[in-house]
Design a protein around this motif. Sequence first.
Motif, mmCIF file in Angstrom:
data_model
loop_
_atom_site.group_PDB
_atom_site.id
_atom_site.type_symbol
_atom_site.label_atom_id
_atom_site.label_comp_id
_atom_site.label_asym_id
_atom_site.label_seq_id
_atom_site.Cartn_x
_atom_site.Cartn_y
_atom_site.Cartn_z
ATOM 1 N N ARG A 292 0.722 -1.294 0.059
ATOM 2 C CA ARG A 292 -0.057 -0.101 0.123
ATOM 3 C C ARG A 292 0.951 1.445 -0.310
ATOM 4 O O ARG A 292 0.534 1.980 0.747
ATOM 5 C CB ARG A 292 -0.821 0.386 0.564
ATOM 6 N N LEU A 293 2.069 1.267 -0.513
ATOM 7 C CA LEU A 293 2.810 2.463 -0.697
ATOM 8 C C LEU A 293 2.282 3.106 -1.968
ATOM 9 O O LEU A 293 1.812 2.809 -2.749
ATOM 10 C CB LEU A 293 4.277 2.057 -1.690
ATOM 11 N N THR A 294 2.098 4.561 -1.196
ATOM 12 C CA THR A 294 1.246 5.382 -1.906
ATOM 13 C C THR A 294 1.954 6.464 -1.939
ATOM 14 O O THR A 294 1.002 7.248 -3.064
ATOM 15 C CB THR A 294 0.327 6.231 -1.142
ATOM 16 N N SER A 295 2.957 6.749 -1.680
ATOM 17 C CA SER A 295 3.605 8.208 -2.090
ATOM 18 C C SER A 295 5.209 7.338 -2.245
ATOM 19 O O SER A 295 5.558 7.105 -0.756
ATOM 20 C CB SER A 295 4.078 8.735 -0.982
ATOM 21 N N SER A 296 5.555 7.332 -3.221
ATOM 22 C CA SER A 296 7.580 7.206 -3.175
ATOM 23 C C SER A 296 8.612 8.183 -3.762
ATOM 24 O O SER A 296 8.278 8.250 -5.188
ATOM 25 C CB SER A 296 7.577 5.481 -3.895
ATOM 26 N N HIS A 297 9.450 8.963 -3.335
ATOM 27 C CA HIS A 297 10.638 9.331 -4.590
ATOM 28 C C HIS A 297 11.843 10.038 -4.234
ATOM 29 O O HIS A 297 12.360 9.688 -3.099
ATOM 30 C CB HIS A 297 10.233 11.261 -3.701
ATOM 31 N N LEU A 298 12.720 9.383 -5.038
ATOM 32 C CA LEU A 298 14.183 10.350 -4.814
ATOM 33 C C LEU A 298 14.316 11.335 -5.649
ATOM 34 O O LEU A 298 13.884 11.680 -5.969
ATOM 35 C CB LEU A 298 14.885 8.772 -5.723
ATOM 36 N N LEU A 299 14.816 11.672 -4.462
ATOM 37 C CA LEU A 299 14.998 13.456 -4.132
ATOM 38 C C LEU A 299 16.410 13.778 -5.012
ATOM 39 O O LEU A 299 17.607 13.226 -4.313
ATOM 40 C CB LEU A 299 14.802 14.220 -3.149
ATOM 41 N N GLU A 300 16.813 13.938 -5.763
ATOM 42 C CA GLU A 300 17.972 14.333 -6.556
ATOM 43 C C GLU A 300 18.801 14.923 -6.405
ATOM 44 O O GLU A 300 19.072 16.468 -5.875
ATOM 45 C CB GLU A 300 17.115 14.678 -8.024
ATOM 46 N N GLY A 301 19.551 14.546 -6.367
ATOM 47 C CA GLY A 301 21.167 15.520 -5.855
ATOM 48 C C GLY A 301 21.352 15.443 -4.410
ATOM 49 O O GLY A 301 21.983 15.951 -3.272
ATOM 50 N N ALA A 302 20.277 14.666 -2.969
ATOM 51 C CA ALA A 302 20.083 14.480 -1.995
ATOM 52 C C ALA A 302 20.431 13.836 -1.305
ATOM 53 O O ALA A 302 21.096 12.128 -1.903
ATOM 54 C CB ALA A 302 18.918 14.596 -1.471
ATOM 55 N N GLY A 303 21.620 14.036 -0.064
ATOM 56 C CA GLY A 303 22.316 13.256 0.032
ATOM 57 C C GLY A 303 21.012 12.500 1.941
ATOM 58 O O GLY A 303 20.144 12.165 1.851
ATOM 59 N N HIS A 304 22.173 12.111 2.752
ATOM 60 C CA HIS A 304 21.169 11.054 4.059
ATOM 61 C C HIS A 304 20.490 11.911 4.637
ATOM 62 O O HIS A 304 19.716 11.372 5.546
ATOM 63 C CB HIS A 304 22.430 10.899 4.992
ATOM 64 N N PHE A 305 20.761 13.747 5.004
ATOM 65 C CA PHE A 305 19.405 13.561 5.958
ATOM 66 C C PHE A 305 18.885 14.953 5.532
ATOM 67 O O PHE A 305 18.965 15.965 5.165
ATOM 68 C CB PHE A 305 20.868 14.818 7.006
ATOM 69 N N LEU A 306 17.601 13.498 4.829
ATOM 70 C CA LEU A 306 17.225 14.771 3.893
ATOM 71 C C LEU A 306 16.181 16.049 4.631
ATOM 72 O O LEU A 306 15.546 16.850 3.900
ATOM 73 C CB LEU A 306 15.748 13.713 3.230
ATOM 74 N N GLN A 307 15.602 15.518 5.897
ATOM 75 C CA GLN A 307 14.320 17.264 6.437
ATOM 76 C C GLN A 307 15.063 17.518 7.249
ATOM 77 O O GLN A 307 14.467 18.554 7.437
ATOM 78 C CB GLN A 307 13.906 16.288 7.312
ATOM 79 N N GLN A 308 16.623 17.662 6.735
ATOM 80 C CA GLN A 308 16.941 18.855 7.371
ATOM 81 C C GLN A 308 18.251 19.244 6.086
ATOM 82 O O GLN A 308 17.951 20.893 5.386
ATOM 83 C CB GLN A 308 18.677 18.238 8.550
ATOM 84 N N GLU A 309 18.738 18.739 4.858
ATOM 85 C CA GLU A 309 19.135 18.898 3.340
ATOM 86 C C GLU A 309 17.789 19.946 3.019
ATOM 87 O O GLU A 309 18.093 20.578 1.829
ATOM 88 C CB GLU A 309 19.105 17.819 2.901
ATOM 89 N N ARG A 310 16.303 18.759 2.754
ATOM 90 C CA ARG A 310 15.586 19.641 1.758
ATOM 91 C C ARG A 310 14.047 19.428 2.866
ATOM 92 O O ARG A 310 13.244 19.414 2.420
ATOM 93 C CB ARG A 310 15.619 18.708 1.143
ATOM 94 N N PRO A 311 14.357 20.598 3.574
ATOM 95 C CA PRO A 311 13.413 20.880 4.367
ATOM 96 C C PRO A 311 12.010 20.984 4.106
ATOM 97 O O PRO A 311 11.002 20.564 3.778
ATOM 98 C CB PRO A 311 13.412 21.969 5.582
ATOM 99 N N GLU A 312 11.977 21.947 2.722
ATOM 100 C CA GLU A 312 10.861 22.341 2.272
ATOM 101 C C GLU A 312 10.185 21.103 1.312
ATOM 102 O O GLU A 312 8.783 20.548 1.997
ATOM 103 C CB GLU A 312 10.769 23.537 1.259
#
Length: 330
Positions: A292-312
Amino acid sequence: MPQASVTDFTHRLVPSPAGRIHLVEQGSGPLVLLVHGFPESWYAWRHQLPVLAAAGYRAAALDVRGYGRSSRPEAVDAYRMLELVEDNVAVVEALGERSAVIVGHDWGATIAATSALVRPDVFRAVGLLSVPYTPPGGPRPSEVFAGMGGPEEFYVSYFQRPGRAEAEIEPDVRGWLAGFYAALSAGTMPAPGAPDPHFVAPGGTLRDRFPSGRRPAWLTEHDLDVYAGEFERTGLTGALNRYRNMDRDWSDLAPYAGAPLPQPSLFLGGTLDASTMWLSDAIAAFPTTLPRLTSSHLLEGAGHFLQQERPEETGRLLTGWLTAVDQPRG
């Protein structure tokens, strides 16, 4: 993204099997429990708390046992996965709720996934950041890690002996944390082909391969002060004990071998994150393991600390997914 003032957050200490769990919450509405990874704290979710609150949720970011203001049991086996699941259940109950959506990053993703697996009556949807779901089972973890890296030692194996990693980290907690965050973040991680900071050379230390004198763009001096201040006070043993229970978890979770997660789920990963690359087979298996995966995204150019590297971006994807999850309002 404007950063919420710390005065907007409510700090709580709630009872749990660990003794107490410290959490920080904001907002009202359906409960979303946020679980951090290594080596962080509730503060890793500082950008998402106000975003989720504004979207109509009660967002609660906890300090996992062994971290921050939460209890730090002395026994190594007090940090096995099933104990952490019970802490999460206790938090939901202490907040006066019967169920929650659980979202985790790094180790927190595995804690969140296991919480949803073991207690589907409490955790009705699960979000995973950076570390994809892999069902329990397979070879014993210690054997897998021992076979990685040839003559070099994989960091998980390096962390196993109590006191060893602590002796490297604790004389200079602030410097070690800055190097660790830089090693796994986009823009400061070693270039392809450089020695891998996830492995330790014979006779060396993990920090030998951290970038020198470089701080990730997401990490302000204040942010580093917050993290360093917590670990200088608590030490690293509680955090490292999570790694020292992987074989115990393997035994404890044997009844769930191969089990999928039936709840609505989300996965976010970074294309530059070693966790995403190493576990690409796990991501490919999502149609079976996360039906029941409803949202899956690989953020281009992002490293490990997603919620801090790409907060918005992380906040937008989280709130979009939560809106789509069927949960009661009111």
